[in-house]
Every structure is written in structure tokens, then in C-alpha cells.
Scaffold this motif. Structure first.
Motif, mmCIF file in Angstrom:
data_model
loop_
_atom_site.group_PDB
_atom_site.id
_atom_site.type_symbol
_atom_site.label_atom_id
_atom_site.label_comp_id
_atom_site.label_asym_id
_atom_site.label_seq_id
_atom_site.Cartn_x
_atom_site.Cartn_y
_atom_site.Cartn_z
ATOM 1 N N GLU A 24 0.820 -1.207 0.000
ATOM 2 C CA GLU A 24 0.000 0.000 0.000
ATOM 3 C C GLU A 24 0.856 1.261 0.000
ATOM 4 O O GLU A 24 0.428 2.316 -0.479
ATOM 5 C CB GLU A 24 -0.941 -0.016 1.195
ATOM 6 N N ASN A 25 2.070 1.151 0.515
ATOM 7 C CA ASN A 25 2.960 2.314 0.569
ATOM 8 C C ASN A 25 3.623 2.622 -0.774
ATOM 9 O O ASN A 25 4.243 3.677 -0.930
ATOM 10 C CB ASN A 25 4.048 2.102 1.632
ATOM 11 N N ILE A 26 3.502 1.711 -1.730
ATOM 12 C CA ILE A 26 4.136 1.944 -3.029
ATOM 13 C C ILE A 26 3.455 3.091 -3.766
ATOM 14 O O ILE A 26 4.085 3.878 -4.463
ATOM 15 C CB ILE A 26 4.128 0.659 -3.886
ATOM 16 N N VAL A 42 0.756 0.798 -8.275
ATOM 17 C CA VAL A 42 0.427 -0.599 -7.966
ATOM 18 C C VAL A 42 -1.002 -0.673 -7.461
ATOM 19 O O VAL A 42 -1.439 0.150 -6.646
ATOM 20 C CB VAL A 42 1.398 -1.166 -6.907
ATOM 21 N N THR A 43 -1.755 -1.651 -7.969
ATOM 22 C CA THR A 43 -3.111 -1.918 -7.490
ATOM 23 C C THR A 43 -3.059 -3.077 -6.508
ATOM 24 O O THR A 43 -2.458 -4.122 -6.796
ATOM 25 C CB THR A 43 -4.045 -2.274 -8.659
ATOM 26 N N VAL A 44 -3.675 -2.901 -5.341
ATOM 27 C CA VAL A 44 -3.683 -3.932 -4.300
ATOM 28 C C VAL A 44 -5.119 -4.395 -4.095
ATOM 29 O O VAL A 44 -6.025 -3.574 -3.910
ATOM 30 C CB VAL A 44 -3.105 -3.402 -2.975
ATOM 31 N N ALA A 45 -5.345 -5.698 -4.153
ATOM 32 C CA ALA A 45 -6.686 -6.259 -3.968
ATOM 33 C C ALA A 45 -6.645 -7.327 -2.890
ATOM 34 O O ALA A 45 -5.783 -8.206 -2.914
ATOM 35 C CB ALA A 45 -7.196 -6.855 -5.277
ATOM 36 N N THR A 46 -7.542 -7.236 -1.928
ATOM 37 C CA THR A 46 -7.697 -8.281 -0.914
ATOM 38 C C THR A 46 -9.126 -8.791 -0.976
ATOM 39 O O THR A 46 -10.055 -8.025 -1.224
ATOM 40 C CB THR A 46 -7.397 -7.755 0.500
ATOM 41 N N GLU A 47 -9.297 -10.060 -0.757
ATOM 42 C CA GLU A 47 -10.617 -10.667 -0.830
ATOM 43 C C GLU A 47 -10.622 -11.990 -0.077
ATOM 44 O O GLU A 47 -9.563 -12.583 0.142
ATOM 45 C CB GLU A 47 -11.033 -10.904 -2.287
#
Length: 618
Positions: free
Chosen positions: A351-353, A357-362
Motif C-alpha cells: 500500500e505504501n508503493i 500498484v493496485t492492491v486487492a484483498t478478498e
């Protein structure tokens, strides 16, 4: 009570026919509902090639008509690829399955939420009789291996033979001969167990039928998920392809056995040493190249002979990266898409990038657990410490502490997983747990654990080796927490995590407790392969006649009410006898270069690479 079922396929992909392990989906329409609570949470955006539709779990048409030059790279972890045939006990792993996804096709595949999607580019499946259950399979006329050989019934006959040890070695599957060994080292026998007659049709035909012995609720997954090329097996075994196929139809065991050595070992290669590509044909969007394997990566190239929608990008690279190295590699553009184990540090680092960058959690259909070794020479077996000692270990296992420290910081809604065949985020979970489990192992109780140790009659300290695939920081911390908690109960816990855990330690029973995850896709009956006596994924050699009977009932019915009833029975028995102890459902984590389009995370065991053929560099 209406339940939602999930499968426990093993270490990665769905077996050639189920999984299996491994490996797995929602049922056939009309028999049950699709898994709930696992919708794709990645952003679906319009692209230059097409439009992603929210709510459509299957592969979507995004307008790809030709392959573009370029490359896209992905990592699911450090495990290197080690075999074109990923269905042997030595090669069945998440890492090998990633490559198999790209090189093989089948009649169905798993959508992002566990839905069974029809792959009409490959062929069609039609029920022609319900009693008995008879299904007709029609392979697309232009479906062919990359060497030009048509995909035919011959390939499915070999798939069937490799999963049918009983007619090759009478007494094997029935347990009449405990010394019998399977001819084919196949991790699953699911296809054979449910259709003992095998595919029926003319040798070399594009059409065949299968009559199932039982009304298996997962019948749609039993045939041809990732079928191997029978003509290569025949060629390398000194047989004519049609002769091998006819021998299988005729149940000519002596001839078929000639093909087993190559099937078992012929596609296992030394690291970095690939054979001539003619040995490893593809019927998927990507194929192996003769020089694409190094210590750090395996490069696939687009299969220009693929008859369906082509791969979007010319080269697809699988990088062997440790989880801890993935975020930095992504930031440095050394890899485009990563799927590391979700940890507090990994999420924060990604998340700090920033927006690049796309971050996905599921939520996912993968769950962590500890399993006991029931072999007679093991301290937890019924021949030694037995149920009392297993109960003692369960009472000192700090499940809540593990969840609170390792999982809740990533997913604050995470809860202890108190079932195996249904997930906390699925409908019906609370009803199953309320009927099958009373919460007795939710909290640590050292005094009760000490009493159970005394009841077992085993002298302390009791040495317990916990094995897992290392390196893995989250599991290392899990073992450390267990060491600290169980010491006062009399257990001397040691960490024996190993790079060879799946290929050697787990298979050979070289552990007291195994720590790993089953990765599923919503199947109803795949857990039978894990918990029933003598089946391939029952690594700890657990055996219980009541559990076997309940699975037999569940796996031979298309009735959702029967599935619900037997699921409760199975869960209660597994708690009462302590096959093992579930911990939590894994939170999923995918991160990718925001310039890569059509990336779609999934809750299933297939991982984000399930639609890698659609990945496009903007």
C-alpha cells in the motif's frame, strides 16, 4: 437448512478430474447454489479491448483477437516448476499447477467465485440420461495439441487409466491387498472411482460418453480438467497411440502398464533442463520453449496453434520469488503481478508503493489447518497416545492468539474456522457449526491439556515435530506460538519446516503434526479424497468407518439436502476423533502493476493466474 459447500482440493489446482485435492467448485446447476461471499473485489474497468462486467464470475470476452508482442510476469511463490505432468504425488503442487493452467484446457473451468464455467471453445458436455447418470462429451473439431495432433477420446482414456488402479492391480482400491501398489503414481483416483467403465467411443473420436456408477454431485468436474497427451506417452513407451487407447478400452492391463513408467517419470526434468518442445505439447494458450527455464523463472510463449481466443501477450513468465521479496520486486518492475501470502507487513509495504500498484484483498476458499499423523509409529496414533493426546494438543493450541496476531490485522472480520467443508463467509456456516462443534477447542486450557496428557499414558516431555513448506514467515510464527503455549502441557514442539515438505515429508509421514492449507473451489465431494480411508490425499492415514460411510452417501447423491445432512455428520465426527484442527480461512492478496489490464483475483484455488491469457500491458 440450505448450505453452501466448498471443496478441499489439495495443494493447488483441481485434479485432472476433480480435486482433487486436489484439487474445487460449485455444483451442477439444479443441485445446489453457488458459493456465497466470494465475489471478485478487484476493480473491473473498461479497457481498450473490451468491457469487464461486474458480477460475471466466468471468463469474459474483452475483445482479444491477436497476440501482442511483449511480456508479462507473475509470481505465486518460491516453489520452482518441476514437471510437465503435475498429477503425480511428487509434482502435485500450487507451483506446478500455475503452469498447467496455461498449457492445458478442459470442458469446464472455475470462475472467480467457484462457479463452474463451461469452456465452449474446447467442447460441450450434455447429460443424456439421469438414471444411470450418463454424459456425452464432444471435443471441438479443431481442438488440437500444439504439434498438430487432434485432442480425442484417446487422451481421456489415458486419463481414466492413470486414475484407475483397481483394474490394473486388483485389490488395490478395495483394500483387499494392503501391499498392492498403484501402477500409475496419480495423486487422485476420483475419475475411476465414479466411472469404472471409463470413456466409451471409437478410438480417435472427438465424441465419447461416460456412465457414472453413482450420482456424483461433482460429476461435471470428473473428466478432463487438464488432460495429458496420450500420443506422447504411447510414443515414449514403444506403443502406437491407437493401440494404447484400444488396450484401455479392452482393459488389457499388461499393455497399459507399459505406459506407466513414462507417465510417472518421463516428464520430470532437472532444473533448467527442458527437453525438445515436441515432448511437451500444449493445448492451452501458452507453451514451453526449449530454453525458457532458469534458476529464477520459467518463460512460456504464446501457442500459435491454439484454436480459440489467442493469448493477449506473447511471453508469460513465472518467476520463483520468496513471498518477502515480492513487494520490492513489484516496485522495481522485476515482476508485474504477485500473489504473496497475506501478511501485515506485505499489505503495508504494498500500500505504501502508491498508485503505480493496485492492491486487492478478498476472502478465499483456502484454509489453514494442523493435521495429526495417525501412522502406528506416531505418538498421536490410536496405537500410542490416541485421542486423549490429540485432545491435549488441541487444548493447548493457541488458535485465537494465532488468528488475532497474524490474520486480523489483515482482515479484521476474520474468525476462527470451525468447519472444514464450509467457510465462515458462506451461507449455512453457523448452522453447521452449531450442530457439529461445541467450541471446546476455541480457547487454550493448559490444565485440561495436562489432564489429557496424563490420561494418554505418554511420558513427558512429548516430542512433536511440526512440518510445513519453508520458508514461510507466517507459519514460522504459528509454530513459535504453538511452542510457547504447549510447553506447559508437556509438549516439546520443534519446527521442522522444509523446502521438501510436500514432495517428501508430508507424503512419507515424517512429522507428528502437519501445518498447511487446503485450497478449494466450491466442490461438494472433494473432501472425500482427504478424509476417507486409503485415499490419496489422506496423508496422515486417518481411518474411521463412520466418516467413510458418510462420504459415500454424500458423494453418491445429487440431492442438496443429503449433502447438508452428511456435511454435519462428517464435521461432527472429525471434531470428535480429531483428524486435525482448522485454524482460519486465508485472506487473499493480489498486487499488480496498474498498467496491466484484465487482472481478476479469484477466491478459488486457481489463483489470479486463472485468466492469465487475457493479461494485457497497457
Amino acid at each position: 437448512m440450505k448450505l453452501r459447500s466448498k471443496g478441499g482440493a489439495t495443494l493447488g489446482l483441481v485434479l485432472s478430474g476433480a480435486l482433487v485435492l486436489g484439487a474445487c467448485t460449485s455444483e451442477d446447476p439444479g443441485t445446489t447454489t453457488d458459493p456465497a461471499g466470494t465475489e471478485d473485489t478487484a476493480t473491473m474497468e473498461a479497457t481498450e479491448t473490451g468491457q469487464m462486467e461486474e458480477g460475471d464470475a466466468c471468463r469474459q470476452d474483452v475483445g482479444i483477437t491477436e497476440t501482442s508482442d511483449g511480456e508479462v510476469s507473475y509470481s505465486a511463490g518460491p516453489g520452482p516448476w518441476n514437471g510437465y505432468n503435475s498429477y503425480t504425488n511428487r509434482t502435485y503442487s500450487t507451483y506446478n499447477s500455475v503452469i498447467a493452467q496455461q498449457m492445458f484446457s478442459g470442458f469446464v473451468y472455475f470462475g472467480t467465485d467457484g462457479t463452474i464455467c463451461d469452456n465452449t471453445e474446447f467442447g460441450t458436455v450434455e447429460v443424456i440420461s439421469e438414471d444411470p447418470l450418463e454424459v456425452q462429451y464432444t471435443i471441438a473439431e479443431d481442438a488440437a495439441w500444439s504439434d498438430g495432433t487432434p485432442v480425442t477420446i484417446n487422451d481421456y482414456l489415458l486419463e481414466f487409466a492413470s486414475q484407475n488402479p483397481e483394474w490394473l492391480v486388483p485389490g488395490y482400491a478395495s483394500q483387499e491387498d494392503p501391499e498392492a501398489e498403484a501402477v500409475f503414481d496419480n495423486v487422485s483416483a476420483s475419475f475411476a472411482a465414479d466411472a469404472t467403465g471409463g470413456p466409451q467411443g471409437e478410438v480417435g473420436s472427438k465424441e465419447f460418453t461416460v456412465t457414472f456408477d453413482t450420482k456424483n454431485p461433482d460429476w461435471k468436474l470428473m473428466v478432463g480438467s487438464y488432460t495429458l497427451p496420450s500420443h506422447i506417452v504411447a510414443q515414449e513407451s514403444g506403443l502406437e497411440p491407437d493401440a494404447l487407447a484400444q488396450a484401455i478400452l479392452d482393459q488389457d492391463a499388461a499393455t497399459v502398464e507399459q505406459a506407466a513408467d513414462f507417465w510417472n517419470d518421463g516428464w520430470t526434468f532437472n532444473p533448467g533442463e527442458l527437453p525438445d518442445p515436441s515432448m511437451t505439447p500444449s493445448m492451452g494458450r501458452y507453451m514451453l520453449t526449449g530454453s525458457g527455464w532458469s534458476d529464477t523463472a520459467l518463460t512460456l510463449e504464446a501457442n500459435d496453434q491454439y484454436w480459440g481466443t489467442p493469448a493477449a501477450t506473447r511471453n508469460w513468465i513465472y518467476r520463483f520469488l520468496e513471498d518477502a521479496a515480492m513487494p520490492q520486486a513489484l516496485q522495481n518492475s522485476d515482476v508485474n503481478i504477485i500473489e504473496p501470502q497475506a501478511t501485515v507487513d506485505a499489505v503495508a509495504q504494498l500500500e505504501n508503493i502508491g498508485d503505480s500498484v493496485t492492491v486487492a484483498t478478498e476472502p478465499t476458499l483456502t484454509w489453514e489447518h494442523v493435521d495429526f499423523n495417525f501412522r502406528d509409529n506416531n505418538v498421536f496414533s490410536d496405537a500410542q497416545g490416541g485421542l486423549a493426546l490429540r485432545e491435549a494438543f488441541a487444548l493447548c493450541l493457541p488458535r485465537q492468539r494465532i488468528l488475532d496476531s497474524l490474520i486480523k490485522p489483515i482482515s479484521e472480520d476474520a474468525v476462527l474456522m470451525n468447519a472444514r467443508e464450509i467457510f465462515p463467509f458462506q451461507d449455512g456456516y453457523d448452522e453447521v457449526v452449531s450442530e457439529a462443534y461445541d467450541g471446546r477447542y476455541d480457547e487454550v486450557d493448559i490444565e485440561a491439556a495436562q489432564e489429557k496428557v496424563a490420561e494418554s499414558g505418554v511420558a513427558t516431555p512429548i516430542d512433536v515435530r511440526i512440518g510445513y513448506r519453508a520458508p514461510n514467515q507466517r507459519r514460522t510464527e504459528t509454530v513459535a506460538a504453538i511452542q510457547a503455549s504447549c510447553a506447559d502441557a508437556g509438549f516439546n514442539v520443534t519446527d521442522v519446516g522444509s523446502e521438501n515438505f510436500f514432495s517428501e515429508d508430508l507424503v512419507n509421514g515424517d512429522y507428528e503434526v502437519a501445518l498447511f492449507a487446503w485450497s478449494g473451489s466450491g466442490q461438494i465431494a472433494s473432501g472425500q479424497n482427504i478424509y476417507s480411508t486409503g485415499l490419496p490425499q489422506n496423508f496422515g492415514e486417518y481411518s474411521n468407518e463412520e466418516v467413510d460411510a458418510a462420504w459415500d452417501t454424500l458423494a453418491s447423491s445429487l440431492d442438496p439436502e443429503v449433502h447438508d445432512e452428511q456435511t454435519v455428520i462428517i464435521e461432527e465426527l472429525l471434531w470428535d476423533t480429531l483428524y486435525g484442527i482448522p485454524l482460519y480461512a486465508h485472506p487473499g492478496l493480489v498486487a499488480y502493476d496498474s498498467a496491466i489490464e484484465n487482472v481478476r483475483p479469484t477466491a478459488t484455488q486457481d489463483g489470479v493466474s486463472w485468466n492469465a491469457g487475457q493479461w494485457v500491458v497497457e
